[in-house]
Design a protein around this motif. Structure first.
Motif, mmCIF file in Angstrom:
data_model
loop_
_atom_site.group_PDB
_atom_site.id
_atom_site.type_symbol
_atom_site.label_atom_id
_atom_site.label_comp_id
_atom_site.label_asym_id
_atom_site.label_seq_id
_atom_site.Cartn_x
_atom_site.Cartn_y
_atom_site.Cartn_z
ATOM 1 N N ALA A 98 44.807 41.964 27.231
ATOM 2 C CA ALA A 98 45.771 41.728 28.305
ATOM 3 C C ALA A 98 45.728 42.862 29.327
ATOM 4 O O ALA A 98 45.883 42.626 30.533
ATOM 5 N N GLN A 99 45.503 44.080 28.868
ATOM 6 C CA GLN A 99 45.388 45.215 29.789
ATOM 7 C C GLN A 99 44.146 45.051 30.672
ATOM 8 O O GLN A 99 44.189 45.341 31.860
ATOM 9 N N VAL A 100 43.060 44.566 30.094
ATOM 10 C CA VAL A 100 41.841 44.319 30.871
ATOM 11 C C VAL A 100 42.124 43.276 31.956
ATOM 12 O O VAL A 100 41.694 43.419 33.108
ATOM 13 N N ILE A 101 42.846 42.240 31.596
ATOM 14 C CA ILE A 101 43.187 41.187 32.560
ATOM 15 C C ILE A 101 44.059 41.757 33.673
ATOM 16 O O ILE A 101 43.826 41.489 34.861
ATOM 17 N N LYS A 102 45.047 42.558 33.322
ATOM 18 C CA LYS A 102 45.923 43.196 34.316
ATOM 19 C C LYS A 102 45.085 44.032 35.285
ATOM 20 O O LYS A 102 45.227 43.927 36.502
ATOM 21 N N ASP A 103 44.210 44.859 34.741
ATOM 22 C CA ASP A 103 43.360 45.703 35.579
ATOM 23 C C ASP A 103 42.403 44.873 36.433
ATOM 24 O O ASP A 103 42.128 45.215 37.583
ATOM 25 N N SER A 104 41.902 43.776 35.871
ATOM 26 C CA SER A 104 41.000 42.894 36.609
ATOM 27 C C SER A 104 41.704 42.268 37.806
ATOM 28 O O SER A 104 41.110 42.139 38.889
ATOM 29 N N TRP A 105 42.957 41.874 37.639
ATOM 30 C CA TRP A 105 43.709 41.300 38.753
ATOM 31 C C TRP A 105 43.894 42.329 39.862
ATOM 32 O O TRP A 105 43.753 42.013 41.045
ATOM 33 N N LYS B 196 50.371 46.861 44.225
ATOM 34 C CA LYS B 196 51.348 47.852 43.775
ATOM 35 C C LYS B 196 52.173 47.298 42.611
ATOM 36 O O LYS B 196 52.392 47.989 41.621
ATOM 37 N N VAL B 197 52.601 46.050 42.713
ATOM 38 C CA VAL B 197 53.380 45.431 41.640
ATOM 39 C C VAL B 197 52.559 45.375 40.352
ATOM 40 O O VAL B 197 53.052 45.733 39.275
ATOM 41 N N VAL B 198 51.312 44.950 40.465
ATOM 42 C CA VAL B 198 50.453 44.862 39.276
ATOM 43 C C VAL B 198 50.240 46.246 38.676
ATOM 44 O O VAL B 198 50.380 46.441 37.468
ATOM 45 N N ASN B 199 49.923 47.223 39.514
ATOM 46 C CA ASN B 199 49.652 48.575 39.011
ATOM 47 C C ASN B 199 50.897 49.236 38.432
ATOM 48 O O ASN B 199 50.805 49.995 37.468
#
Length: 118
Positions: free
Chosen positions: A36-43, A22-25
């Motif tokens: 960086a957005q790809v990395i965020k989504d990957s996490w 939830k925090v990441v999303n």
């Protein structure tokens, strides 16, 4: 710790992972570069996969739990070997993966407490 306690630990981790997802999303990454957005989504996906795995393991029998955790530990060990730093490999995942392997080893050892090992 018994297999029952290991399952509770996995359930607790799944709950924690849900909050982390939830925090990441919810994090405002609108200023992020595309990479960086790809990395965020990957996490978020990685944490989600881990959460689903934990929820599944809570439902299996003790033998299957030990078997699955042992297999996961073997896979992580292969990643540890593959990510050992070389002059051409600049990212160091070995420490993170070694920690993951050690956690899995402890869970396997505790789940085996009084159980037949696969």
């Amino acid at each position: 710790m018994t297999a029952k306690e290991v399952k509770q630990t996995l359930k607790d981790e799944a709950e924690l992972l849900e909050h982390m997802i939830k925090v990441v999303n919810d994090f405002d990454g609108s200023g992020f570069t595309n990479q960086a957005q790809v990395i965020k989504d990957s996490w978020a996906r990685f944490l989600g996969d881990r959460c689903e795995t934990n929820r599944s393991l809570v439902k299996v029998g003790d033998y299957e739990l030990v078997k699955d955790l042992t297999e996961e530990m073997r896979q992580v060990e292969q990643y540890v070997k593959a990510t050992s730093p070389t002059k051409d490999y600049t990212e160091t995942w070995e420490t993170f993966l070694t920690c993951e392997r050690d956690i899995l080893q402890k869970l396997v050892d505790r789940a085996r407490n009084g159980k037949a090992a696969p």
